[in-house]
Design a protein around this motif. Structure first.
Motif, short mmCIF file in Angstrom:
data_model
loop_
_atom_site.label_atom_id
_atom_site.label_comp_id
_atom_site.label_asym_id
_atom_site.label_seq_id
_atom_site.Cartn_x
_atom_site.Cartn_y
_atom_site.Cartn_z
N GLN A 1 13.34 -4.25 -23.51
CA GLN A 1 14.49 -5.12 -23.69
C GLN A 1 15.53 -4.47 -24.61
N ASP A 2 15.09 -3.87 -25.69
CA ASP A 2 16.02 -3.22 -26.62
C ASP A 2 16.75 -2.06 -25.94
N TYR A 3 16.03 -1.28 -25.14
CA TYR A 3 16.65 -0.16 -24.44
C TYR A 3 17.74 -0.64 -23.49
N LEU A 4 17.42 -1.66 -22.70
CA LEU A 4 18.37 -2.16 -21.72
C LEU A 4 19.57 -2.83 -22.39
N ALA A 5 19.33 -3.46 -23.54
CA ALA A 5 20.42 -4.13 -24.27
C ALA A 5 21.25 -3.17 -25.10
N GLY A 6 20.77 -1.96 -25.27
CA GLY A 6 21.52 -0.97 -26.04
C GLY A 6 21.52 -1.23 -27.53
N LYS A 7 20.50 -1.98 -28.01
CA LYS A 7 20.48 -2.30 -29.44
C LYS A 7 19.05 -2.57 -29.90
N ASP A 8 18.64 -1.91 -30.97
CA ASP A 8 17.34 -2.20 -31.56
C ASP A 8 17.31 -3.61 -32.12
N GLY A 9 16.20 -4.27 -31.92
CA GLY A 9 16.06 -5.63 -32.44
C GLY A 9 16.58 -6.71 -31.51
N ALA A 10 17.10 -6.30 -30.33
CA ALA A 10 17.66 -7.29 -29.40
C ALA A 10 16.59 -8.27 -28.92
N TYR A 11 15.40 -7.76 -28.60
CA TYR A 11 14.35 -8.63 -28.10
C TYR A 11 14.02 -9.74 -29.10
N ILE B 1 17.97 -8.43 -14.47
CA ILE B 1 18.30 -7.39 -13.49
C ILE B 1 17.03 -6.66 -13.10
N ILE B 2 16.95 -6.28 -11.85
CA ILE B 2 15.80 -5.53 -11.34
C ILE B 2 16.08 -4.05 -11.54
N CYS B 3 15.27 -3.40 -12.35
CA CYS B 3 15.49 -1.98 -12.62
C CYS B 3 14.14 -1.27 -12.75
N ARG B 4 14.19 0.03 -12.84
CA ARG B 4 12.96 0.82 -12.89
C ARG B 4 12.13 0.51 -14.12
N GLN B 5 12.78 0.23 -15.25
CA GLN B 5 12.07 0.03 -16.50
C GLN B 5 11.24 -1.25 -16.51
N ASN B 6 11.73 -2.32 -15.87
CA ASN B 6 11.02 -3.59 -15.93
C ASN B 6 10.29 -3.95 -14.64
N GLY C 1 30.41 -0.27 -13.81
CA GLY C 1 30.38 -0.33 -15.26
C GLY C 1 29.47 0.72 -15.85
N ARG C 2 28.70 0.35 -16.87
CA ARG C 2 27.82 1.31 -17.54
C ARG C 2 26.65 1.74 -16.66
N ALA C 3 26.32 0.95 -15.66
CA ALA C 3 25.19 1.30 -14.79
C ALA C 3 25.42 2.64 -14.10
N THR C 4 26.67 3.00 -13.86
CA THR C 4 26.96 4.26 -13.18
C THR C 4 26.61 5.47 -14.04
N GLN C 5 26.41 5.25 -15.34
CA GLN C 5 26.05 6.33 -16.26
C GLN C 5 24.55 6.42 -16.47
N HIS C 6 23.77 5.57 -15.79
CA HIS C 6 22.32 5.51 -16.03
C HIS C 6 21.57 5.51 -14.71
N ASP C 7 21.36 6.71 -14.16
CA ASP C 7 20.65 6.84 -12.90
C ASP C 7 19.19 6.40 -13.02
N ASP C 8 18.68 6.37 -14.24
CA ASP C 8 17.27 6.01 -14.44
C ASP C 8 17.00 4.53 -14.20
#
Length: 367
Positions: free
Chosen positions: A140-150, A177-182, A209-216
């Motif tokens: 959750q923190d990775y996807l939110a771009g901020k530590d402590g978000a969860y 959102i459906i993504c590889r990480q979750n 948006g920012r998704a275009t910068q994150h192929d992962d």
């Protein structure tokens, strides 16, 4: 239990939608208040963070709400293209909307939610959809771009539940959102929400948006199909809720272009967040003039006739037209077939079989 029904995505009857199209009206709008945000989600369609230059004033927001009501709007979705809870005039806008007797859903990341804000939202009977992509803090923190978000999101969820969410008047949902990480945890997240009376709103991410910068982040079509079918099985077997799996939304479908539009924080009108084509500006024309005269709006309102490719041939085309955002962001054409839909493969195979069957000598054994 209800799968979703009029809670998210299917609020209006086919007859209401048809009448809305015929009069060039609206039944709902999606309203951005500001692009100001306290997170930096790596998948954010709007690349939110700082406010846009020349965002709408409170007076302009009230004016466009009045125009929307005159066109027949009955529901307003306050978008999270930016974080509504950090917008300084949020409750003034919500009070104004309630004064117009409108239904309201609010999308929020929840990290600024407090008991006091949750209480005000409940008193106004606001549906709240919390952006929650994982119950694993590191993801959750990775996807939110901020530590402590969860931790902050869960605290916000606690505040909502302590103030009585969900209840008969106030929907509580989670947007995921459906993504590889979750991907692997999504069936369990679905069950977790269902068991708590929380409406799970799972959607396929659009490449903008920012998704275009994150192929992962990306998940391939086959895995998406498997997930949709597994969630349909869970609902059917464990929650007595049946629906047919097809993109872009789990347990729902998108028909917003026939009766809705998105109003961005600077007053531009888009057909939806995914089809970010500027149809007009409320600073130059009235909402009614834009709906009536915009080529993109009118083509999407007539989507059952204008859609291209396999989507137009699909057996579900009267109830589903795929994701126009995916079509636009991938193919550059908002009328193109949905590139992420697996059902088109079945249509292509069926068409091929029919072609083979119609060939002279088809079905005969070769000597």
């Amino acid at each position: 239990m209800t799968c979703r029904g009029d809670q998210l995505g299917m609020e209006f009857s086919p007859e209401e939608i048809r009448a809305c199209r015929e009069r060039d009206g609206l039944l709902s709008i999606e309203l951005e208040l500001s692009r100001l945000c306290n997170l930096r989600c790596i998948y954010c369609y709007a690349s939110s963070g700082e406010p846009l230059e020349n965002e709408m004033s409170l007076a302009e927001i009230f004016r466009v709400i009045n125009q929307a009501v005159a066109l027949g709007v009955r529901k307003v979705i306050v978008l999270g293209g930016g974080e509504p809870l950090v917008y300084p005039h949020l409750f003034e806008v919500l009070d104004y909307l309630r004064g117009k007797n409108l239904r309201i859903d609010l999308f929020t990341n929840g990290i600024s939610m407090t008991r006091e804000k949750a209480r005000k939202l409940r008193q106004l009977e606001i549906g709240v959809i919390l952006k929650m992509n994982s119950r694993m803090p590191e993801i959750q923190d990775y996807l939110a771009g901020k530590d402590g978000a969860y931790k902050a999101i869960m605290k916000g969820l606690d505040a909502l539940q302590e103030e009585g969410y969900p209840n008969e008047s106030c929907l509580l949902g989670i947007e995921t959102i459906i993504c590889r990480q979750n991907y692997e945890e999504l069936p369990d997240l679905w069950r977790w929400a269902r068991r708590r009376g929380i409406v799970p709103y799972f959607e396929i991410m659009t490449s903008q948006g920012r998704a275009t910068q994150h192929d992962d982040l990306s998940v391939d079509q086959e895995k998406i199909r498997v997930l949709f079918e597994e969630l349909a099985r869970i609902d059917r077997d464990e929650f007595e809720c049946s629906w047919q799996p097809h993109p872009p939304l789990v347990a729902s479908h998108c028909a917003r272009h026939e009766y809705s539009c998105t109003i961005t924080s600077n007053g531009d009108i888009h057909p939806c967040p995914g089809v970010d084509v500027v149809a007009g500006s409320i600073r130059r024309n009235s909402l009614a003039e834009i709906i009536r005269s915009s080529k993109v709006v009118q083509e999407l309102r007539d989507i059952r006739n204008t859609i291209k490719g396999q989507c137009g041939l699909c057996e579900l085309h009267l109830q589903c037209y795929g994701c126009r955002g995916h079509a636009y962001q991938v193919a550059g054409d908002y009328l193109a077939e949905d590139p992420i839909c697996w059902l088109k493969n079945n249509q292509e195979e069926s068409s091929l079989e029919q072609t083979v069957a119609c060939r002279p000598g088809a079905g005969k054994h070769e000597p």
